[in-house]
Motif scaffolding. Structure first.
Motif, short mmCIF file in Angstrom:
data_model
loop_
_atom_site.label_atom_id
_atom_site.label_comp_id
_atom_site.label_asym_id
_atom_site.label_seq_id
_atom_site.Cartn_x
_atom_site.Cartn_y
_atom_site.Cartn_z
N LYS A 630 -15.32 -30.52 -19.83
CA LYS A 630 -13.95 -30.76 -19.41
C LYS A 630 -13.29 -29.41 -19.18
N ILE A 631 -12.96 -29.14 -17.92
CA ILE A 631 -12.29 -27.88 -17.57
C ILE A 631 -10.87 -27.90 -18.13
N ASP A 632 -10.54 -26.91 -18.92
CA ASP A 632 -9.24 -26.89 -19.58
C ASP A 632 -8.10 -26.80 -18.56
N ARG A 633 -6.98 -27.45 -18.89
CA ARG A 633 -5.84 -27.52 -17.97
C ARG A 633 -5.29 -26.13 -17.63
N SER A 634 -5.46 -25.15 -18.52
CA SER A 634 -4.94 -23.82 -18.25
C SER A 634 -5.62 -23.19 -17.04
N PHE A 635 -6.92 -23.48 -16.84
CA PHE A 635 -7.62 -22.95 -15.67
C PHE A 635 -7.15 -23.65 -14.41
N VAL A 636 -6.90 -24.97 -14.51
CA VAL A 636 -6.44 -25.72 -13.33
C VAL A 636 -5.06 -25.22 -12.92
N ARG A 637 -4.18 -24.97 -13.89
CA ARG A 637 -2.84 -24.48 -13.55
C ARG A 637 -2.90 -23.12 -12.87
N LYS A 638 -3.88 -22.31 -13.22
CA LYS A 638 -3.99 -20.99 -12.62
C LYS A 638 -4.25 -21.08 -11.12
N MET A 639 -4.71 -22.23 -10.63
CA MET A 639 -4.93 -22.41 -9.20
C MET A 639 -3.63 -22.34 -8.43
N ASN A 640 -2.49 -22.50 -9.12
CA ASN A 640 -1.19 -22.39 -8.43
C ASN A 640 -0.93 -20.96 -7.95
N ASP A 641 -1.61 -19.96 -8.56
CA ASP A 641 -1.26 -18.57 -8.32
C ASP A 641 -2.31 -17.80 -7.53
N THR A 642 -3.52 -18.33 -7.41
CA THR A 642 -4.59 -17.56 -6.79
C THR A 642 -5.46 -18.48 -5.96
N PRO A 643 -5.95 -17.97 -4.81
CA PRO A 643 -6.79 -18.82 -3.95
C PRO A 643 -8.14 -19.16 -4.58
N ASP A 644 -8.57 -18.37 -5.56
CA ASP A 644 -9.85 -18.65 -6.20
C ASP A 644 -9.73 -18.36 -7.69
N VAL A 645 -10.25 -19.26 -8.50
CA VAL A 645 -10.27 -19.07 -9.95
C VAL A 645 -11.73 -18.93 -10.37
N PRO A 646 -12.20 -17.67 -10.58
CA PRO A 646 -13.63 -17.48 -10.87
C PRO A 646 -14.12 -18.28 -12.06
N VAL A 647 -13.25 -18.52 -13.05
CA VAL A 647 -13.68 -19.25 -14.24
C VAL A 647 -14.07 -20.68 -13.86
N ILE A 648 -13.26 -21.33 -12.99
CA ILE A 648 -13.60 -22.69 -12.57
C ILE A 648 -14.91 -22.68 -11.81
N ARG A 649 -15.08 -21.68 -10.92
CA ARG A 649 -16.33 -21.60 -10.17
C ARG A 649 -17.50 -21.39 -11.12
N ALA A 650 -17.32 -20.56 -12.14
CA ALA A 650 -18.40 -20.31 -13.10
C ALA A 650 -18.75 -21.56 -13.90
N ILE A 651 -17.72 -22.32 -14.31
CA ILE A 651 -17.98 -23.55 -15.08
C ILE A 651 -18.75 -24.55 -14.22
N LEU A 652 -18.35 -24.72 -12.97
CA LEU A 652 -19.05 -25.66 -12.09
C LEU A 652 -20.49 -25.22 -11.86
N GLN A 653 -20.72 -23.91 -11.73
CA GLN A 653 -22.09 -23.42 -11.57
C GLN A 653 -22.90 -23.64 -12.84
N LEU A 654 -22.28 -23.38 -13.99
CA LEU A 654 -22.96 -23.63 -15.26
C LEU A 654 -23.33 -25.11 -15.40
N ALA A 655 -22.38 -25.98 -15.08
CA ALA A 655 -22.63 -27.41 -15.20
C ALA A 655 -23.78 -27.83 -14.30
N GLU A 656 -23.81 -27.31 -13.09
CA GLU A 656 -24.89 -27.66 -12.17
C GLU A 656 -26.23 -27.17 -12.73
N GLY A 657 -26.24 -25.95 -13.29
CA GLY A 657 -27.47 -25.42 -13.84
C GLY A 657 -27.97 -26.19 -15.04
#
Length: 710
Positions: A630-657
């Motif tokens: 479960k991706i924490d809401r604090s990372f999702v909120r950070k999407m309001n400020d930046t076009p890319d959130v590396p932490v979300i990308r890293a979590i999705l890559q980890l989950a896929e792996g």
């Protein structure tokens, strides 16, 4: 023509090359080393095969010089027309009894390409692994064939006793077939040749490169170490300087040979900048708060441990006053802006040696190393209170909050991290009780005071007996089509005097009390009963998420209790998902992990809640049988400020792996939804879809009247 006659001609062709009596050099070693590294294989060889034996002309990962041809995998390769791949020799009827499979080197995976001179297969270029592989893609086959082509060209040149010009041509051919940047240079560092990959990496064309030296390509280093290592074949890391002036991290593999009495060198460079970005994102995931960039709780504890060992320390616990009102009246996006500004103001009040961390929604910890004076600590606390009293600009308006600060000193008042933070916590509540917007120093008398969080403890037995606790349910939605896939059960307290209480008002005290197990069992039973009632309308894939009881986990009782409740309510194990946090797992790691494996063996799902906000989450994925992150809401909120959130990308890559499902929490806007969908996040929950609601409202909005088709 008979097979025997063909083999005689093949062996004769090998003899004519003279390669069986030739010796390898660093270039061949570099090639097989780079190939082994590129494919993650422990063994790579260039082999020559005569009538009786297979000779390892060059190799990494094995020490023997030759082996019997009759047991060799490469014998079968030279009989074919192209690449030979065996994913798992132990499962292959032709190879499973081979002594090289059942004994050293215990071959499980093999991939080899025949090396042909004048139409005859004289040997192979191959990769060997002691572990099986699930597949070997067409792209990997093409890459291996390119490495084999390089090896063949090098063998042919060796067989022809190449002169200096032909030796340079060998590297030119090798370089142009390589996806990695390759450079050939002389003993003084002057560039003799580089390939197209090097041209693309550095930004200089081939003509410009010939006017440069390798020292011109090194970022921030005056010495020649990255290019003149005395251990050719070794792989090292370095930073290079590109044409535009920027730096880039690379891995460098070096080789060296002699031409006409001169030393010539070669370098193979692989860009590692993307890997560094992933590592930085994962480091931030473990050590930094995603919203503010401050240290998180885990990193603060590490820093505090070092400070306590070095001398006196003052700790200030900062709690923002009125922050909940900002979230409730202006919105969570505005609340995030306030938190980021609060973090900046805290840093402005401190020295460079001080450390500040965000440890909760609106709670911060400040550590002042070398400070054992309550007056000095109080001065810092007063500066923080004053800074937080200034208006916060939010969405073209200003809001006022404030801060209450608790101050505790070590070693005068506490000697351990937990005791120090506990003392500061008591001081914060004293500051709030005295009117807020001030600081208070811890005193022993505060221990006798009843914490504000404990004011409901005596009412828990009545609340449970009179069914004052209720569950609200928040939907979990499939992002690609908006379909309902599950719900999370969340406790509320319908208090007879204070109305409906949210979890922050009572849950910390409840979980610390002796009533926690009874209430947790009630939550699990109620949620399972509700899921069983909804399942005919929600469909067979509907799941109910419930927070796991920490006490039941640590005692090992949770699997038995959950199984009994599932049987009582008629809910299938696959329709229940228990949510855990890192803190719960780490508290009693061995016992908890065993209990989680028992739950998973019964078919119950395990979701890792608030993933990425703790310290050891990455290592726990190898040990805990998690089915969903479960991706924490604090990372999702950070999407309001930046076009890319590396932490979300890293979590999705980890989950896929790891083969895990993912659900994102706290989705509040259509833009967040679209971006998460594009990133490949499958599921989500948040106020965009619905806040947690009573079961009647949930059913009316999300459950069809008719049973969905299977």
């Amino acid at each position: 023509m008979s097979q025997s006659r063909n083999d005689e001609r093949r062996v004769a062709a090998l003899d004519r090359t003279g390669l069986l009596s030739a010796r390898s050099d660093e270039t061949f070693l570099s090639l097989v080393g780079v190939a082994a590294d590129a494919f993650g294989a422990p063994i790579a060889t260039i082999s020559l095969i005569d009538a009786e034996r297979q000779f390892y002309f060059e190799k990494v990962g094995i020490t023997v010089a030759s082996s019997e041809r009759c047991t060799s995998f490469c014998t079968r390769t030279i009989e074919g027309d192209g690449i030979a791949v065996i994913l798992d020799a132990a499962q292959d009827p032709h190879w499973c009894d081979n002594p090289m499979v059942t004994g050293a080197p215990y071959i499980r995976f093999y991939a080899g390409v025949p090396l042909r001179i004048d139409g005859h297969a004289i040997g192979t270029f191959c990769l060997i692994d002691t572990a099986p592989r699930a597949g070997f893609s067409e792209g990997e086959c093409r890459r291996l064939e390119r490495y084999a082509a390089i090896a063949l060209e090098m063998l042919e040149l060796r067989a022809r006793h190449a002169n200096r010009d032909s030796a340079r041509m060998r590297f030119r051919h090798m370089a142009e077939t390589s996806p990695d940047a390759m450079i050939v240079y002389d003993a003084e560092g002057g560039i003799l040749h580089w390939n197209g990959s090097a041209e693309r990496l550095f930004g200089h064309d081939a003509a410009a490169a010939l006017r440069l030296g390798v020292a011109d390509l090194t970022a921030g280093q005056d010495d020649r170490a990255p290019w003149f290592d005395d251990a050719p074949g070794a792989i090292r890391e370095a930073e290079i300087r590109l044409r535009d002036g920027s730096a880039r991290a690379v891995e460098v593999a070096l080789s060296r040979w002699s031409e006409g009495g001169e030393t010539i060198r070669g370098a193979v460079l692989r860009d590692t900048s993307q890997r560094r970005e992933r590592e930085a994102a994962l480091h931030a995931l473990a050590h930094r708060d995603a919203l503010t960039g401050l240290a998180n709780r885990a990193l603060m504890r590490l820093r505090l441990e070092a400070m306590l060992a070095a001398g006196p320390v003052a700790v200030l616990l900062v709690d923002l006053d009125g922050f909940k009102d900002v979230n409730d009246t202006v919105g969570h996006a505005a609340g995030d802006e306030v938190l980021k500004e609060a973090a900046a103001r805290l840093l402005a009040c401190l020295r460079d040696s001080d450390v500040v961390a965000r440890i909760g929604g609106d709670e911060f910890v400040v550590a002042l190393p070398g400070c054992g004076d309550p007056s000095a600590g109080g001065d810092v606390a007063d500066r923080i209170v004053a800074a937080m009293a200034e208006p916060f600009p939010v969405q073209e308006r200003s809001v006022r909050i404030g801060a209450s600060v608790g101050l505790a000193l070590a070693p005068a008042q506490a000697e351990s991290i937990d005791e120090l933070l506990f003392c500061a916590d008591l001081a914060v509540y004293k500051a709030k009780a005295d009117g807020r917007h001030r600081h208070r120093l811890y005193t022993p008398s505060l221990r006798a005071a009843v914490s504000d969080r404990q004011r409901f403890v005596h009412e828990f037995p009545r609340a449970l007996a009179q069914e004052e606790f209720v569950l609200h349910y928040q939907p979990q939605i499939r992002l690609r089509d908006g379909a309902l896939v599950g719900a999370e059960a969340l406790i509320r307290w319908r208090h007879p005097e204070h109305g409906l209480l949210e979890p922050p008002a009572f849950l910390p005290a409840l979980l610390a009390s002796r009533h926690a197990v009874a209430v947790n069992d009630w939550v699990l039973r109620t949620a399972c009963r509700q899921a069983a009632a909804w399942l005919p309308r929600a469909g067979p894939h509907f799941r109910m998420g419930v927070n796991a009881c920490a006490t039941r986990l640590h005692s090992g009782e949770i699997a038995g209790v959950a199984t009994a409740i599932l049987a009582e309510t008629g809910l299938a194990p696959g329709s229940l998902e228990l949510e855990i946090t890192e803190a719960v797992v780490l508290a009693h790691e061995a016992a908890t992990t065993a209990a989680l494996h028992a739950l998973r063996a019964r078919g119950i799902g395990i979701a890792f809640d608030d993933f990425g906000t703790g310290y050891a989450s990455l290592s726990l994925l190898d040990e805990v049988p998690v089915t969903r992150l479960k991706i924490d809401r604090s990372f999702v909120r950070k999407m309001n400020d930046t076009p890319d959130v590396p932490v979300i990308r890293a979590i999705l890559q980890l989950a896929e792996g790891f083969g895990l499902d993912v659900v994102a929490e706290g989705i509040e806007t259509e833009d967040q939804l679209r971006r998460l969908r594009r990133k490949g996040c499958a599921e989500g929950q948040g106020y965009l879809f619905s806040p947690p609601v009573e079961p009647e409202a949930f059913a009316a909005r999300f459950l069809p009247e008719t049973v969905p088709a299977p």
